[in-house]
Design a protein around this motif. Sequence first.
Motif, PDB file in Angstrom:
ATOM      1  N   ASN A   1       9.344  -6.463  -2.913  1.00 22.00           N
ATOM      2  CA  ASN A   1       9.799  -5.076  -2.771  1.00 22.00           C
ATOM      3  C   ASN A   1      11.080  -4.790  -3.548  1.00 22.00           C
ATOM      4  O   ASN A   1      11.349  -3.633  -3.915  1.00 22.00           O
TER       5      ASN A   1
ATOM      6  N   GLN B   1       1.788   9.674  -2.759  1.00 20.94           N
ATOM      7  CA  GLN B   1       1.706  11.116  -2.510  1.00 20.94           C
ATOM      8  C   GLN B   1       2.880  11.862  -3.128  1.00 20.94           C
ATOM      9  O   GLN B   1       2.728  12.990  -3.610  1.00 20.94           O
ATOM     10  N   THR B   2       4.055  11.255  -3.136  1.00 21.85           N
ATOM     11  CA  THR B   2       5.233  11.845  -3.779  1.00 21.85           C
ATOM     12  C   THR B   2       5.929  10.774  -4.594  1.00 21.85           C
ATOM     13  O   THR B   2       5.875   9.578  -4.257  1.00 21.85           O
ATOM     14  N   TRP B   3       6.608  11.209  -5.681  1.00 26.41           N
ATOM     15  CA  TRP B   3       7.256  10.291  -6.593  1.00 26.41           C
ATOM     16  C   TRP B   3       8.654  10.789  -6.927  1.00 26.41           C
ATOM     17  O   TRP B   3       8.891  11.995  -7.011  1.00 26.41           O
TER      18      TRP B   3
ATOM     19  N   THR C   1       7.236   5.539  -5.611  1.00 22.53           N
ATOM     20  CA  THR C   1       6.694   6.175  -4.405  1.00 22.53           C
ATOM     21  C   THR C   1       6.854   5.231  -3.235  1.00 22.53           C
ATOM     22  O   THR C   1       6.778   4.006  -3.397  1.00 22.53           O
ATOM     23  N   THR C   2       7.078   5.794  -2.073  1.00 27.95           N
ATOM     24  CA  THR C   2       7.148   4.987  -0.846  1.00 27.95           C
ATOM     25  C   THR C   2       6.130   5.469   0.177  1.00 27.95           C
ATOM     26  O   THR C   2       6.144   5.023   1.330  1.00 27.95           O
ATOM     27  N   ASP C   3       5.252   6.399  -0.236  1.00 24.59           N
ATOM     28  CA  ASP C   3       4.249   6.929   0.694  1.00 24.59           C
ATOM     29  C   ASP C   3       2.840   6.829   0.104  1.00 24.59           C
ATOM     30  O   ASP C   3       2.007   7.721   0.275  1.00 24.59           O
ATOM     31  N   GLY C   4       2.585   5.734  -0.587  1.00 25.89           N
ATOM     32  CA  GLY C   4       1.247   5.495  -1.094  1.00 25.89           C
ATOM     33  C   GLY C   4       0.855   6.385  -2.248  1.00 25.89           C
ATOM     34  O   GLY C   4      -0.339   6.616  -2.467  1.00 25.89           O
TER      35      GLY C   4
ATOM     36  N   SER D   1       0.823  -1.211   0.000  1.00 22.54           N
ATOM     37  CA  SER D   1       0.000   0.000   0.000  1.00 22.54           C
ATOM     38  C   SER D   1       0.857   1.261   0.000  1.00 22.54           C
ATOM     39  O   SER D   1       0.362   2.351  -0.300  1.00 22.54           O
ATOM     40  N   SER D   2       2.155   1.140   0.289  1.00 22.01           N
ATOM     41  CA  SER D   2       3.047   2.304   0.323  1.00 22.01           C
ATOM     42  C   SER D   2       3.976   2.358  -0.880  1.00 22.01           C
ATOM     43  O   SER D   2       4.227   3.438  -1.429  1.00 22.01           O
ATOM     44  N   ILE D   3       4.499   1.205  -1.284  1.00 16.44           N
ATOM     45  CA  ILE D   3       5.528   1.161  -2.319  1.00 16.44           C
ATOM     46  C   ILE D   3       4.902   0.873  -3.671  1.00 16.44           C
ATOM     47  O   ILE D   3       4.233  -0.141  -3.863  1.00 16.44           O
TER      48      ILE D   3
END
Length: 642
Positions: A209, A188-190, A183-186, A168-170
């Motif tokens: 992963n 929100q940032t790339w 992205t590592t925050d679902g 859900s994050s990566i």
Amino acid sequence: MKPKKIKNFLVAFALLLINITAFAQFTPFSPSGGCSNGNVYSVCMKDANNGYFITDSCIDKTANGGTSFTNVGNGANTPSDFSWGNADTAYFANGNNIIYTYDAGNSWSNMQHGQGGLANDIHAFSGSHFIFVTSDGTILETTDAGANYNNINSGTTSSLNSLHFVTSSIGFACGDDGIIIKTTDGGQTWGKLTAGNKGVLKYIWFADNNTGFACGDTGILIKTTDGGANWAAINSGITTQLNCIKNAGNSMSTYYACGDGGTILKSTDGGNSWTKLTLTGVSDILEKLYFVDSTIGFCVGLNYTLLKIDPCPSAKYKIDQSTVCKGTQITVSNLSSGSSNTYSWRVNGTEFATTTNAQYTFAATGSYALTLYAKSTIKSCDDSSTQTINVLDVPTKPTISGLTTLCQSGGTITLTSSTAAGYQWTNGAGADIMGDTNMNFVVSVAGTYRVKAVSANTCFTLSDSFTVTTVASKPTPNFSAGVTGANISITNSTTSGDWYGWYIADVGTTNNYKLISNMASPASYTTTQGAGTYTLKLVCVNACGADSTTKTATILSGIDGAQLQFFVEVYPNPANNILNIKTQLAEKTVMTICDVTGKSVASKIINPNTQETMNIENLEKGIYIISFQSGNKRMVQKLVKE
């Protein structure tokens, strides 16, 4: 064999196994129903049987691994992946629209996102939260099922063609100009990753992963083992475009890639080396792969190209016992492998079912071959499994005799089974009463009972139910007796009797009684000793005791009604209020009307050679007996009062 020859043999054998594995084939299949034509852009299976296929004209659903399709929605023209947010909700990117289902895939609809670029791929985090990538590098997110969108900076204006979240994050996306972002925050940032390739990347996929692949035009194939920090080019062996790459189920060693020109590549070493599979008659662009597990997979493409890799069936079933009694229904559980199978259940070669699991009742004794045939619907292969079932004979159905009542003041009665090799008494539901395994069964409690006749081979047959009730006192016998010619009619009005004995004495006496019936209502008895008065006795028995009563019946001598009827006429019959009686006899006639209990309700003296009337207005509606007595002549007939 010398060591060197053994070594060479083992090497050759190993290479043969690798070759067989490497060239395992996807096989075309043709489902019944559904669209039946068009370009197939994507596939998603929820399990080996249930899944969805999207074409440019419709969305087809299968519930049997692709054997048949059902149209459940309009189609698409974008090779996106299906993405499920929960068990009921899924989304599919389709240019200006997002295709969705809110009812577990039973129906699909379109909604316009209205955000500029064309939606190329999508990922759902939940039923209302999803994110998608577009043809102008835009990333859009909604948390309210598309009512509102957030525009997320992707760092590129190149077309983003594929989106994949490992957790859900990566997540990762790839696109034109060799773009790969992470992205590592679902979402929100790339951030951009350096892939060392400037070609068009069509698809990105991560097995975990760290281990991931991207593929694209001119046969581009790159791999990372450190979560995208570094990428290495892999020789795909082709120069045509690759459109999709995935591992087979959860396998970290077996991967497949598909692309233009009917291309399918396979790797069995974690994606480091690849072999092109030979597919007969497949030449169109292949768009998407989907694997249910390591052995079952699908590949779809243009011009209604549908391919499936599925192991040949291995027929296997389970039965609880191989020796059964005649009349027993058995249930057989199918344990066969392979997802695209049809089944045929046969007993001694005769088919009795084509369902996955089956039931069968053996109606005769003997030894039977129970066979399951499993046949693949997409390959020319099948398998069978046979077990021998021995069917044993069962005893004759037993009967129960004995009193049917218990006295409320206490006591017991004995029930007796018909003869059998063994016995087991049960309650009315057929549950064994422990310890009661004799021919006779002592009952002290009212209820319903049955008995099993048990054979030496332990097979049994269950009797009908036998109900025992309670009574407060011994019976009070009562009956009536009427006479018609030489026949005595009997009507029993006794209540609470359990056993009945009907006896008749010699004519004119109360001696030498003989049993004439044990029926509750024997209806009639024909005398054989001629005219005279007969005494009948009724003996009634229940669990509280026994009692008896007697009645007499007189058989008249002389000519009977067969002759007298020519001289006496009664009409109308049925009658309402008035009876007409016409006689041609030379002497007076006594006319008597009795009810069905034998009680006289009216009488009249009829004069010789005359016609008279009789008022029966006061009689109740029903059936009566009219008797005419003229000297030693007697006639009896029925009268219906309306």
